[in-house]
Design a protein around this motif. Structure first.
Motif, PDB file in Angstrom:
ATOM      1  N   GLN A  80      53.004  73.370  20.678  1.00  0.00           N
ATOM      2  CA  GLN A  80      52.856  71.928  20.868  1.00  0.00           C
ATOM      3  C   GLN A  80      52.882  71.180  19.540  1.00  0.00           C
ATOM      4  O   GLN A  80      53.512  70.122  19.414  1.00  0.00           O
ATOM      5  CB  GLN A  80      51.546  71.628  21.597  1.00  0.00           C
ATOM      6  CG  GLN A  80      51.605  71.842  23.098  1.00  0.00           C
ATOM      7  CD  GLN A  80      50.335  71.387  23.781  1.00  0.00           C
ATOM      8  OE1 GLN A  80      49.237  71.511  23.245  1.00  0.00           O
ATOM      9  NE2 GLN A  80      50.477  70.843  24.972  1.00  0.00           N
TER      10      GLN A  80
ATOM     11  N   LYS B 262      49.860  78.227  22.500  1.00  0.00           N
ATOM     12  CA  LYS B 262      50.143  76.914  23.085  1.00  0.00           C
ATOM     13  C   LYS B 262      50.014  75.826  22.025  1.00  0.00           C
ATOM     14  O   LYS B 262      50.884  74.952  21.895  1.00  0.00           O
ATOM     15  CB  LYS B 262      49.191  76.635  24.247  1.00  0.00           C
ATOM     16  CG  LYS B 262      49.359  75.244  24.834  1.00  0.00           C
ATOM     17  CD  LYS B 262      48.284  74.915  25.864  1.00  0.00           C
ATOM     18  CE  LYS B 262      48.385  73.441  26.283  1.00  0.00           C
ATOM     19  NZ  LYS B 262      47.325  73.056  27.241  1.00  0.00           N
TER      20      LYS B 262
ATOM     21  N   VAL C 296      54.154  72.315  27.221  1.00  0.00           N
ATOM     22  CA  VAL C 296      53.585  73.649  27.051  1.00  0.00           C
ATOM     23  C   VAL C 296      52.300  73.740  27.869  1.00  0.00           C
ATOM     24  O   VAL C 296      51.413  72.880  27.745  1.00  0.00           O
ATOM     25  CB  VAL C 296      53.289  73.946  25.564  1.00  0.00           C
ATOM     26  CG1 VAL C 296      52.932  75.426  25.389  1.00  0.00           C
ATOM     27  CG2 VAL C 296      54.470  73.568  24.681  1.00  0.00           C
TER      28      VAL C 296
ATOM     29  N   ALA D 184      49.123  76.382  29.666  1.00  0.00           N
ATOM     30  CA  ALA D 184      48.387  77.647  29.698  1.00  0.00           C
ATOM     31  C   ALA D 184      47.958  77.916  31.130  1.00  0.00           C
ATOM     32  O   ALA D 184      47.256  77.097  31.737  1.00  0.00           O
ATOM     33  CB  ALA D 184      47.171  77.588  28.780  1.00  0.00           C
TER      34      ALA D 184
END
Length: 314
Positions: free
Chosen positions: A39, A35, A47, A49
């Motif tokens: 990013q 991630k 993005v 998680a």
């Protein structure tokens, strides 16, 4: 394969990264590390998680709260997860495209694009190799934040570089990552420091484990025991290596009772335990696997199989 993954990442404005249930440092490290990499190199992309947060991993970070709408037209990447049954958050299938990045045996070849390397020490090591490809191909940059996540994941899945999965390549990558100024002590403290009640439960483990003449060891932790020591199921994960220091042990299991099932953690110094784990609703690496039992009678069958496995091991 790595360039295909990078090309696919570039095609999507929204990227959602999943990992496995019951997360460990490599699950968080690979997920949050990827991630951060995306990013940092594509600041205009969204993005996320995904997954349920485990408080024992708060020293690393936290997943995001994601709306159902975010999955519409999104790229979904699943890291460190061998099969679909272990993916945290069933919405992984709601995106427009699915990528699997993993280092477990590829028994469940899900996804439109798959990159599986069972020789890698960890999925975090694979994410670093994806970064290397991105650096050459698209001038990707590594940041301190991404390096911190990936280093933590590698340390976690190699047992501080003690497990046989650790290779020369692993040390080379770790050497590159520690050049970034993140706080390594903070990571180690988060992984290995224990509260007093957990240390006392570890003492119980040492006093009450069972080991047979062939080196098969185990300990049972019913709900009442966890309540007595005020320890959660997830916190017991830090005790899984406790029996590794016993002279003569070949393989061991820790059984932890939850409300409707019994979590089985299997570890080994030689006998291959992932086939045993598959027999009991689980899977994993040859020397480190997880499974699930649904009664203490089923636990006894796991123990019998573990004993036979150690007996047959040469």
């Amino acid at each position: 394969m790595k360039r295909q993954i990078i090309d696919t990442i570039e095609q999507y404005d929204t990227i959602i990264i999943h990992r496995h249930i019951r997360p460990d440092p490599d699950a968080y490290g690979s997920q949050l590390g990827l991630k951060a990499l995306i990013q940092d190199n594509y600041p205009n992309k969204k993005v996320y998680a995904a997954g349920t947060h485990d408080e024992t991993l708060s020293y690393l970070g936290r997943p995001d709260i994601i709306s159902n709408e975010a999955y519409h037209g999104a790229l979904v990447i699943v890291t460190d997860t061998a099969n679909t049954g272990r993916i945290d958050d069933e919405r992984y299938s709601k995106g427009a495209f699915l990528i699997k990045i993993d280092h477990h045996p590829n028994d469940d070849a899900y996804g439109e694009l798959l990159w599986v390397n069972t020789k890698s020490s960890s999925c975090s090591e694979m994410i670093y190799e994806l970064y290397e490809e991105g650096r050459q191909y698209k001038n990707w940059q590594m940041t301190e934040n991404a390096a911190r996540f990936l280093f933590a994941g590698i340390v976690g899945d190699t047992g501080r570089f003690l497990f046989p999965s650790t290779t020369k390549r692993t040390f080379e990558i770790a050497g590159e990552l520690i050049q970034y100024p993140f706080n390594r002590n903070e990571i180690f403290n988060g992984m290995y420091e224990m509260e007093e009640n957990l240390l006392k439960l570890q003492g119980y483990v040492y006093q009450n484990f069972t080991m047979d003449e062939n080196g098969a060891a185990y300990i049972k932790m019913p709900k009442e025991l966890l309540k007595e020591y005020n320890v959660t199921v997830s916190e017991t994960s830090s005790l899984v290596g406790s029996l590794s220091n016993i002279k003569g042990v070949r393989a061991w299991a820790i059984f932890v009772e939850e409300d409707n099932e019994i979590r089985v953690r299997l570890r080994s110094k030689g006998p291959v335990v992932n086939e045993l784990a598959k027999k009991y609703h689980g899977g994993g690496h040859p020397l480190a696997s997880g499974a699930t039992a649904y009664s203490w009678e089923e636990v006894d069958r796991v123990i019998a199989d573990l004993k036979q496995l150690c007996k047959e091991y040469q």
